[in-house]
Design a protein around this motif. Structure first.
Motif, PDB file in Angstrom:
ATOM      1  N   ALA B   5       0.760  -1.235  -0.002  1.00 50.68           N
ATOM      2  CA  ALA B   5       0.004   0.176   0.096  1.00 50.68           C
ATOM      3  C   ALA B   5       1.054   1.295  -0.004  1.00 50.68           C
ATOM      4  N   GLU B   6       1.996   1.197   0.598  1.00 50.01           N
ATOM      5  CA  GLU B   6       2.964   2.348   0.813  1.00 50.01           C
ATOM      6  C   GLU B   6       3.377   2.635  -0.491  1.00 50.01           C
ATOM      7  N   HIS B   7       4.082   1.649  -0.785  1.00 49.86           N
ATOM      8  CA  HIS B   7       5.064   1.862  -1.899  1.00 49.86           C
ATOM      9  C   HIS B   7       4.767   1.528  -3.308  1.00 49.86           C
ATOM     10  N   GLY B   8       3.737   0.679  -3.521  1.00 52.11           N
ATOM     11  CA  GLY B   8       3.142  -0.017  -4.463  1.00 52.11           C
ATOM     12  C   GLY B   8       3.730  -1.543  -4.647  1.00 52.11           C
ATOM     13  N   PHE B   9       2.815  -2.393  -5.221  1.00 51.74           N
ATOM     14  CA  PHE B   9       3.165  -3.831  -5.208  1.00 51.74           C
ATOM     15  C   PHE B   9       4.660  -4.013  -6.051  1.00 51.74           C
ATOM     16  N   LYS B  35       5.631 -13.802  -5.119  1.00 55.65           N
ATOM     17  CA  LYS B  35       5.283 -12.513  -4.343  1.00 55.65           C
ATOM     18  C   LYS B  35       4.018 -12.069  -4.480  1.00 55.65           C
ATOM     19  N   ARG B  36       3.221 -12.591  -5.319  1.00 57.84           N
ATOM     20  CA  ARG B  36       1.581 -12.283  -5.249  1.00 57.84           C
ATOM     21  C   ARG B  36       1.050 -12.863  -4.335  1.00 57.84           C
ATOM     22  N   GLU B  37       1.360 -14.327  -4.128  1.00 55.61           N
ATOM     23  CA  GLU B  37       0.601 -15.166  -3.384  1.00 55.61           C
ATOM     24  C   GLU B  37       0.144 -14.866  -1.980  1.00 55.61           C
ATOM     25  N   VAL B  38       1.148 -13.965  -1.373  1.00 49.20           N
ATOM     26  CA  VAL B  38       0.836 -13.621  -0.048  1.00 49.20           C
ATOM     27  C   VAL B  38      -0.336 -12.778   0.132  1.00 49.20           C
ATOM     28  N   LEU B  39      -0.874 -12.186  -0.785  1.00 48.26           N
ATOM     29  CA  LEU B  39      -2.080 -11.404  -0.717  1.00 48.26           C
ATOM     30  C   LEU B  39      -3.266 -12.402  -0.894  1.00 48.26           C
ATOM     31  N   ARG B  82     -14.806  -5.887   6.293  1.00 46.02           N
ATOM     32  CA  ARG B  82     -15.266  -4.962   5.031  1.00 46.02           C
ATOM     33  C   ARG B  82     -14.024  -4.150   4.536  1.00 46.02           C
ATOM     34  N   GLU B  83     -13.527  -3.459   5.620  1.00 42.29           N
ATOM     35  CA  GLU B  83     -12.372  -2.401   5.534  1.00 42.29           C
ATOM     36  C   GLU B  83     -11.150  -3.117   5.096  1.00 42.29           C
ATOM     37  N   PHE B  84     -11.086  -4.253   5.503  1.00 42.58           N
ATOM     38  CA  PHE B  84      -9.470  -4.944   5.226  1.00 42.58           C
ATOM     39  C   PHE B  84      -9.794  -5.546   3.832  1.00 42.58           C
ATOM     40  N   ALA B  85     -11.098  -5.736   3.376  1.00 38.52           N
ATOM     41  CA  ALA B  85     -11.216  -6.043   2.063  1.00 38.52           C
ATOM     42  C   ALA B  85     -11.040  -5.169   1.028  1.00 38.52           C
ATOM     43  N   ARG B  86     -11.537  -3.923   1.515  1.00 38.61           N
ATOM     44  CA  ARG B  86     -11.343  -2.653   0.751  1.00 38.61           C
ATOM     45  C   ARG B  86      -9.811  -2.387   0.547  1.00 38.61           C
ATOM     46  N   ARG B  87      -9.210  -2.421   1.567  1.00 40.47           N
ATOM     47  CA  ARG B  87      -7.714  -1.880   1.356  1.00 40.47           C
ATOM     48  C   ARG B  87      -6.935  -2.988   0.479  1.00 40.47           C
ATOM     49  N   ARG B  88      -7.282  -4.352   0.509  1.00 40.82           N
ATOM     50  CA  ARG B  88      -6.700  -5.250  -0.016  1.00 40.82           C
ATOM     51  C   ARG B  88      -7.133  -5.158  -1.719  1.00 40.82           C
ATOM     52  N   GLN B  89      -8.295  -4.898  -2.032  1.00 38.39           N
ATOM     53  CA  GLN B  89      -8.578  -4.524  -3.212  1.00 38.39           C
ATOM     54  C   GLN B  89      -8.136  -3.578  -3.898  1.00 38.39           C
TER      55      GLN B  89
END
Lengths: 171, 171
Positions: B5-9, B35-39, B82-89
């Motif tokens: 979230a801070e620096h981009g994926f 690297k993607r799988e962690v999400l 919901r908020e967690f899902a939004r940040r992840r999305q």
DNA sequence: GTCTATAGTCCGATAGAC
DNA sequence: GTCTATCGGACTATAGAC
């Protein structure tokens, strides 16, 4: 495709592909953004065909029927190269990275369909759902087309799958 | 998620992630295949929930309704965060590679649904189409859920989207 | 065309849990 | 004695910067 089929996608290096084409690695990446893209660059013309066919469909028919007509047009185009499509699909089926790329191309088709539907006056969420339903129908029809031993053509299978979708959702 | 979230994926290296966790790069790859799988590693429990809910649905109802009930269960679980899902999305929406991974996870859900339907006696292509239709409904509902300013919960949006799908396919 | 960062693999060594 | 977790270093190929 020859190299991917012979040695598998992962075992094939970009240097090998470039070498067989008489070019350098660097030149490959100038034409294709990544190693997967070389198998999907033809998809752009299919997207254009799809959107043009949808835009040309008469306003009098229901949105899902307009989408079906557009998918028919794409199906007819693919049907001309059935063996090529089968070989290509066998390579994709053998590799998850390629399946990911295929799925995002299909998602791009769905987004383009939804967009065109909105331009035709279809509201959301109907536009998105009609587009997603269309792509779902196409996916299933395509799987049957490449997998099956029978010789039904793709446009027929698209129509048949749409009828089936209507049946399963009419409860 | 913090670093993404801070620096981009793309700007975040695996070494940085491992470092913040007090581990080494090598250990990261032991837990996550890439690297993607962690999400997405949390998605497995959702798939289990989905399949269990579908298997538990009464045989008396139509397959698409059984799928809807299963999606409801998943929706209810997600609604708790919901908020967690939004940040992840938001992170996923900013990066095509992550979108590809998300799509293949959804395809995996569709395959699992279709499989369970077949085990319940639903024939193909009805099983595949019911599963794909269910995932399409879920996708659209989920998009509305994360995007919208209104406060409708996910199970409601799943139901609403299914009704909309029935409407657009009943021509 | 050259140079480089970094993802991801393979070899192995080490050490605590039970 | 087996299982599982860590770390280390060398290595290759992709892909981006210039």
């Amino acid at each position: 495709m020859e190299l991917y089929a012979e040695h598998g996608f992962e075992q094939t290096t970009v240097a090998e592909i470039a070498g067989r084409a008489g070019l350098t690695e660097r030149t490959f990446f100038r034409h294709f953004s990544d190693k997967r893209e070389v198998l999907f660059s033809g998809a752009d013309s299919l997207e254009q065909l799809l959107i043009a066919a949808l835009a040309d469909a008469p306003r009098s028919i229901a949105p899902i029927e307009a989408v079906a007509a557009a998918l028919d047009a794409v199906g007819a185009r693919l049907d001309e190269r059935r063996e090529f499509a089968r070989r290509r699909q066998a390579i994709i089926a053998a590799n998850p990275e390629l399946q990911e790329r295929e799925l995002i191309k299909l998602a791009s088709l769905a987004a383009a369909l939804a967009d065109t539907l909105r331009r035709r006056g279809v509201k959301d969420p109907a536009a998105s759902l009609t587009a997603e339903a269309g792509i779902a129908v196409f996916k299933v029809a395509f799987e049957r087309w490449v997998a099956e031993s029978n010789k039904q053509n793709l446009p027929f299978l698209v129509r048949d799958s749409l009828d089936e979708l209507k049946a399963v959702t009419s409860s």
